[in-house]
Scaffold this active site. Structure first.
Site, PDB file in Angstrom:
ATOM      1  N   HIS A 188     -17.580  10.250  19.140  1.00  0.00           N
ATOM      2  CA  HIS A 188     -18.840  10.307  19.886  1.00  0.00           C
ATOM      3  C   HIS A 188     -19.237   8.913  20.369  1.00  0.00           C
ATOM      4  O   HIS A 188     -19.955   8.783  21.357  1.00  0.00           O
ATOM      5  CB  HIS A 188     -19.967  10.867  19.013  1.00  0.00           C
ATOM      6  CG  HIS A 188     -19.813  12.330  18.705  1.00  0.00           C
ATOM      7  ND1 HIS A 188     -19.142  12.770  17.596  1.00  0.00           N
ATOM      8  CD2 HIS A 188     -20.240  13.436  19.364  1.00  0.00           C
ATOM      9  CE1 HIS A 188     -19.172  14.092  17.568  1.00  0.00           C
ATOM     10  NE2 HIS A 188     -19.823  14.529  18.615  1.00  0.00           N
ATOM     11  N   ASP A 260     -12.997  18.617  24.001  1.00  0.00           N
ATOM     12  CA  ASP A 260     -14.196  18.234  23.269  1.00  0.00           C
ATOM     13  C   ASP A 260     -15.222  17.756  24.304  1.00  0.00           C
ATOM     14  O   ASP A 260     -14.916  17.628  25.494  1.00  0.00           O
ATOM     15  CB  ASP A 260     -13.875  17.140  22.257  1.00  0.00           C
ATOM     16  CG  ASP A 260     -14.814  17.146  21.055  1.00  0.00           C
ATOM     17  OD1 ASP A 260     -15.876  17.791  21.128  1.00  0.00           O
ATOM     18  OD2 ASP A 260     -14.484  16.501  20.047  1.00  0.00           O
TER      19      ASP A 260
END
Length: 518
Positions: A188, A260
């Site tokens: 992230h 993702d």
């Protein structure tokens, strides 16, 4: 320049079809409904979109009024990562707890029950399970989301989870290919790099994905990781060697490949979401997950237009985009066929009709059974009969888990022992200079009450381990509850490892502490 065979309308519809966007609010915005009519085939749901099962069922019904085969996707792993129960914590333990029990029938049953609940609410694609082997115990983003560090164990439970989830008519999306377990960086925030040889990748990381494919996983999600043994130049999400050469050709996976989240910094900071999306589809991905952070119409239009422009310039083969869109529609068709069917086998075109699925009360069903079985107790202590002081040692939550989901044992202890008080302590207060902090503050707040110290991955946080040592030196009768990866030596008069921080894990721990079940 490539000569286009398809009309602009067809090209635009295909570009919309490969997107899995999110949105804000608990009702579908007009722009989303309009784009469904124009070719958008998927919608991603997050905790911000869910207020109750009834509201969620109404939302998915409204989406299907625009497109009856829409893929409604969610990131519902159970355990620490929950969207259905983001406000109060999951009724199901996560993968690490299931791996600790190591009963594949139990894992299959938990996944089926979770799938039944999703199906009841109209969700038909789950971005789960995590098939990552958590081989790096300092991993900041996988941890208890993994079934464990033992490859064969992870493989057998991944397969069982896929089978259970899909038997309820909900497509599994096994993640994060080719394996995110040996990372010390959260994708992230930045690009993780895994420097291991090809033999290690094959023997350790790929085996659970092979098991998932053999079990019939309808989808696989790529990882934003750089693995030089497979591709020294491109992260997995953007690598044709990994997505097409390895996943499609070598492993034989013919289902949907989902990326993702494209706004994660591992991709967005270097490539940008538009360029990253084009490269992902070109590499072999079929669906672009976006919307965890960017959740508006402008993002959808930017990505649509970037894909269309890439086809027109010849950067993205038109056939590749059409193939990706066809795979999305193929999975959507499978979910539509199983949605109205009955019986236990989704792969025989049987499933669970929305509105009939989740009939087991969450706190008396399979989730609590599994959480109780996952608890490991070291030491002994008399059951508490008076309200304790619960000290929650709180690390920074990773984005996948989220900071809004409550965790711990205080709420469950408070229900069994009214008057229980709690305090929250974090490493920020220590400023890295005082290893005794927050022990003094904690001891003063506890007074003469029994202390229940609740930690999460104590082995990864020096401040937490030091503070716990200081508390135990002063109050050796302290009860310690570890709700993360259980790598540190057991400490305290009573040490309880729950193998996860879901609400149901907190309840199982509270039952051990009090000797009471309701």
């Amino acid at each position: 320049m490539t000569t286009l065979v398809s009309s602009t309308d067809t090209l635009t519809r295909d570009a919309l079809a490969v997107l899995q966007p999110g949105f804000l609010g608990t009702t579908a915005p007009d722009w989303l409904l309009r784009r469904l009519g124009e070719g958008l085939s998927s919608v991603g749901l997050f905790g911000r979109n869910i207020a109750s099962p009834e509201q969620l069922a109404a939302l998915t019904e409204r989406l299907r009024a625009e497109r009856d085969d829409v893929l409604v996707a969610i990131d519902e792993e159970g355990g620490d990562v929950t969207r259905l129960e983001v406000g109060h914590g999951s009724s199901f333990p996560g993968n690490y707890a299931l791996g600790a029990v190591d009963d594949v029938d139990l894992t299959r049953a938990v996944a089926r029950e979770l799938g039944r609940r999703l199906a009841e609410c109209g969700v038909n694609l789950n971005w789960a399970p995590s098939a990552d082997v958590n081989s790096n115990q300092d991993n900041p983003v996988i941890g208890v989301r993994s079934f464990g560090a033992d490859t064969p164990l992870v493989a057998r439970h991944t397969a069982a989870y896929v089978e259970g989830l899909q038997s309820a008519g909900v497509a599994a999306c096994t993640k994060h290919f080719p394996g995110h377990g040996d990372t010390s960086v959260d994708s992230h925030h930045a690009m993780p790099r895994i420097d291991v040889d090809l033999d290690t990748v094959n023997a350790r990381d790929l085996l659970p994905f092979r098991a998932a494919i053999a079990a019939g996983s309808k989808a696989v999600m790529s990882a934003h990781i750089l693995l030089p043994a497979l591709d020294p130049d491109h992260p997995a999400t953007l690598s044709s060697r990994i997505l097409t050469g390895l996943l499609r050709e070598e492993l034989g996976f013919q289902g949907l490949i989902v990326t993702d989240g494209m706004e994660m910094q591992a991709i967005a900071s270097k490539y940008g979401i538009e360029r990253g999306s084009v490269l992902a589809i070109a590499a072999g991905a079929d669906a672009i997950c976006v919307g965890g952070g960017l959740a508006d119409e402008e993002t959808v239009l930017r990505l649509r237009d970037a894909l269309v422009a890439a086809v027109r310039t010849g950067e993205l083969p038109e056939e590749r985009l059409a193939d990706a869109a066809a795979r999305v529609r193929g999975l959507a068709d499978w979910t539509r066929r199983v949605r109205g069917a009955s019986g236990p086998g989704a792969d025989s075109q049987e499933g669970t009709a929305p509105g009939t699925a989740f009939t087991v009360a969450p706190d008396t069903g399979i989730g609590l059974v599994a959480a109780r079985r996952a608890v490991r107790v070291t030491g002994s202590a008399e059951p508490l009969t008076e309200a304790p002081y619960v000290a929650a040692f709180t690390p920074v939550a990773n984005i996948a888990v989220g900071e809004e989901t409550p965790w711990g044992v205080a709420a469950e202890l408070g229900r069994l022992l009214p008057g229980t008080e709690t305090g929250s302590y974090s490493g920020a207060g220590a400023a890295g200079t005082d290893p005794a902090w927050p022990a003094g503050e904690l001891l003063a707040a506890a007074g003469d009450r029994t202390i229940v110290a609740v930690v999460r991955d104590a082995h990864r946080h020096r401040w937490m381990s030091d503070a716990l040592d200081a508390v135990l030196a002063a109050r050796p009768e302290t009860i310690v509850v570890e709700m993360g990866v259980n790598e540190a030596e057991p400490r305290g008069a009573l040490h309880i490892a729950t193998h996860g921080a879901a609400r149901v894990c907190g309840r199982a721990a509270a039952e051990v502490i009090t000797g009471r079940r309701e």
